[in-house]
Design a protein around this motif. Sequence first.
Motif, mmCIF file in Angstrom:
data_model
loop_
_atom_site.group_PDB
_atom_site.id
_atom_site.type_symbol
_atom_site.label_atom_id
_atom_site.label_comp_id
_atom_site.label_asym_id
_atom_site.label_seq_id
_atom_site.Cartn_x
_atom_site.Cartn_y
_atom_site.Cartn_z
ATOM 1 N N PHE A 70 0.844 -1.184 0.000
ATOM 2 C CA PHE A 70 0.000 0.000 0.000
ATOM 3 C C PHE A 70 0.883 1.240 0.000
ATOM 4 N N ALA A 71 0.488 2.251 -0.763
ATOM 5 C CA ALA A 71 1.259 3.491 -0.819
ATOM 6 C C ALA A 71 0.322 4.679 -0.915
ATOM 7 N N VAL A 72 0.747 5.772 -0.297
ATOM 8 C CA VAL A 72 0.043 7.043 -0.405
ATOM 9 C C VAL A 72 0.875 7.941 -1.308
ATOM 10 N N MET A 73 0.271 8.402 -2.394
ATOM 11 C CA MET A 73 0.970 9.229 -3.366
ATOM 12 C C MET A 73 0.460 10.668 -3.287
ATOM 13 N N ARG A 74 1.307 11.605 -3.688
ATOM 14 C CA ARG A 74 0.910 12.995 -3.839
ATOM 15 C C ARG A 74 0.806 13.269 -5.336
ATOM 16 N N ASN A 75 -0.410 13.576 -5.775
ATOM 17 C CA ASN A 75 -0.712 13.742 -7.195
ATOM 18 C C ASN A 75 -0.947 15.229 -7.447
ATOM 19 N N GLY A 76 0.061 15.920 -7.956
ATOM 20 C CA GLY A 76 -0.002 17.369 -8.092
ATOM 21 C C GLY A 76 -0.241 17.830 -9.514
ATOM 22 N N GLU A 77 -0.883 18.982 -9.630
ATOM 23 C CA GLU A 77 -1.150 19.570 -10.942
ATOM 24 C C GLU A 77 -1.030 21.086 -10.845
ATOM 25 N N ARG A 78 -0.320 21.674 -11.813
ATOM 26 C CA ARG A 78 -0.157 23.121 -11.835
ATOM 27 C C ARG A 78 -0.550 23.659 -13.207
ATOM 28 N N GLY A 79 -0.468 24.994 -13.360
ATOM 29 C CA GLY A 79 -0.786 25.587 -14.645
ATOM 30 C C GLY A 79 -2.145 26.263 -14.690
ATOM 31 N N VAL A 80 -2.818 26.375 -13.528
ATOM 32 C CA VAL A 80 -4.154 26.968 -13.486
ATOM 33 C C VAL A 80 -4.124 28.242 -12.659
ATOM 34 N N ALA A 81 -4.758 29.298 -13.166
ATOM 35 C CA ALA A 81 -4.935 30.546 -12.413
ATOM 36 C C ALA A 81 -6.394 30.631 -11.982
ATOM 37 N N ALA A 82 -6.636 30.883 -10.688
ATOM 38 C CA ALA A 82 -8.009 30.919 -10.194
ATOM 39 C C ALA A 82 -8.070 31.682 -8.876
ATOM 40 N N ASP A 83 -9.253 32.236 -8.590
ATOM 41 C CA ASP A 83 -9.544 32.846 -7.295
ATOM 42 C C ASP A 83 -10.255 31.811 -6.434
ATOM 43 N N LEU A 84 -9.755 31.578 -5.221
ATOM 44 C CA LEU A 84 -10.400 30.665 -4.290
ATOM 45 C C LEU A 84 -11.293 31.492 -3.373
ATOM 46 N N ILE A 85 -12.586 31.240 -3.449
ATOM 47 C CA ILE A 85 -13.588 32.049 -2.776
ATOM 48 C C ILE A 85 -14.029 31.367 -1.490
ATOM 49 N N GLY A 86 -14.099 32.116 -0.395
ATOM 50 C CA GLY A 86 -14.570 31.594 0.873
ATOM 51 C C GLY A 86 -16.080 31.620 0.970
ATOM 52 N N GLU A 87 -16.613 31.151 2.111
ATOM 53 C CA GLU A 87 -18.058 31.080 2.293
ATOM 54 C C GLU A 87 -18.705 32.457 2.234
ATOM 55 N N GLY A 88 -17.991 33.482 2.637
ATOM 56 C CA GLY A 88 -18.556 34.819 2.628
ATOM 57 C C GLY A 88 -18.523 35.505 1.282
ATOM 58 N N GLY A 89 -17.932 34.839 0.268
ATOM 59 C CA GLY A 89 -17.873 35.412 -1.062
ATOM 60 C C GLY A 89 -16.612 36.191 -1.344
ATOM 61 N N ALA A 90 -15.729 36.291 -0.356
ATOM 62 C CA ALA A 90 -14.496 37.040 -0.544
ATOM 63 C C ALA A 90 -13.394 36.125 -1.069
ATOM 64 N N VAL A 91 -12.450 36.715 -1.814
ATOM 65 C CA VAL A 91 -11.304 35.969 -2.314
ATOM 66 C C VAL A 91 -10.340 35.715 -1.162
ATOM 67 N N GLU A 92 -10.117 34.454 -0.848
ATOM 68 C CA GLU A 92 -9.214 34.101 0.246
ATOM 69 C C GLU A 92 -7.810 33.783 -0.254
ATOM 70 N N PHE A 93 -7.708 33.359 -1.517
ATOM 71 C CA PHE A 93 -6.385 33.032 -2.053
ATOM 72 C C PHE A 93 -6.434 33.126 -3.565
ATOM 73 N N ARG A 94 -5.380 33.641 -4.140
ATOM 74 C CA ARG A 94 -5.232 33.718 -5.583
ATOM 75 C C ARG A 94 -4.271 32.641 -6.043
ATOM 76 N N GLN A 95 -4.786 31.654 -6.787
ATOM 77 C CA GLN A 95 -3.957 30.570 -7.292
ATOM 78 C C GLN A 95 -3.323 30.988 -8.611
ATOM 79 N N HIS A 96 -2.003 30.868 -8.690
ATOM 80 C CA HIS A 96 -1.259 31.202 -9.898
ATOM 81 C C HIS A 96 -0.797 29.917 -10.584
ATOM 82 N N PRO A 97 -0.471 29.979 -11.874
ATOM 83 C CA PRO A 97 -0.042 28.771 -12.591
ATOM 84 C C PRO A 97 1.152 28.055 -11.960
ATOM 85 N N ARG A 98 1.973 28.772 -11.209
ATOM 86 C CA ARG A 98 3.144 28.135 -10.600
ATOM 87 C C ARG A 98 2.768 27.264 -9.408
#
Length: 242
Positions: free
Chosen positions: A68-96
Amino acid sequence: MPHTAATYTVRVKVKRSPDYRSLGDIDEKGTWLAEVIDGYLPSLRASTDDDLRLLTCKKSELEDDQLFAVMRNGERGVAADLIGEGGAVEFRQHPRHLHDMKTGILLRLPPSEDLGWLCIHLNNRRGAKALLCNELIANFREDFPQLMLEINPCVAGAALQEAIDRGAIQKLKLVRFDHPDDSANRAASGKWVDRNVTARIELDVSGVLRSTGRVLGGSRINPNLIRRFFRGDRSTFGQIVE
């Protein structure tokens, strides 16, 4: 978030031969495939050519005939705003940024058998099969140049039977091995391989729809012979492999 799994068969084949090795003695020196793969996992780092996908191993554990193994499966290259429950931007995801998700894999490799199983967790439909298997096969090829690690999709018998009943078979592959001592079949294959080498002959059958010279698409295979064979009519075998 959907969680599903995909299942594959695992075998070790001798190159240029139809023979498969016991998983507990793949090199006829007592080497167990589970221990080989377990040795690859700690340093495994597989990525796509554009470096947008990255797979690494967080931990692995070999117990009895299961790895059995636990792997980390990562993906980059996407720009997006991560929105919290209140509708505010909590984090800006960059392609890096690497969007990292955990993926579990489970291998069952009985040392007394020549057939094993691999199950890969699909976390939110993100698979890891290509990155994982390409890396394992490349490492295995380097360590055992006379052998082949085969990891192929596993189709449940009920699913195959359903596809046959629905006439949903799109392609058929027939494989034959002509051994050096089989003079009756070597007349055709003997011109392509040396006298002491087993010849592997494959026949792919698929249908193509055409109209006025143009290819319109693929056509499904007539399932009648396969259906009769699966229902116990063994007399159809001679027609299938004729």
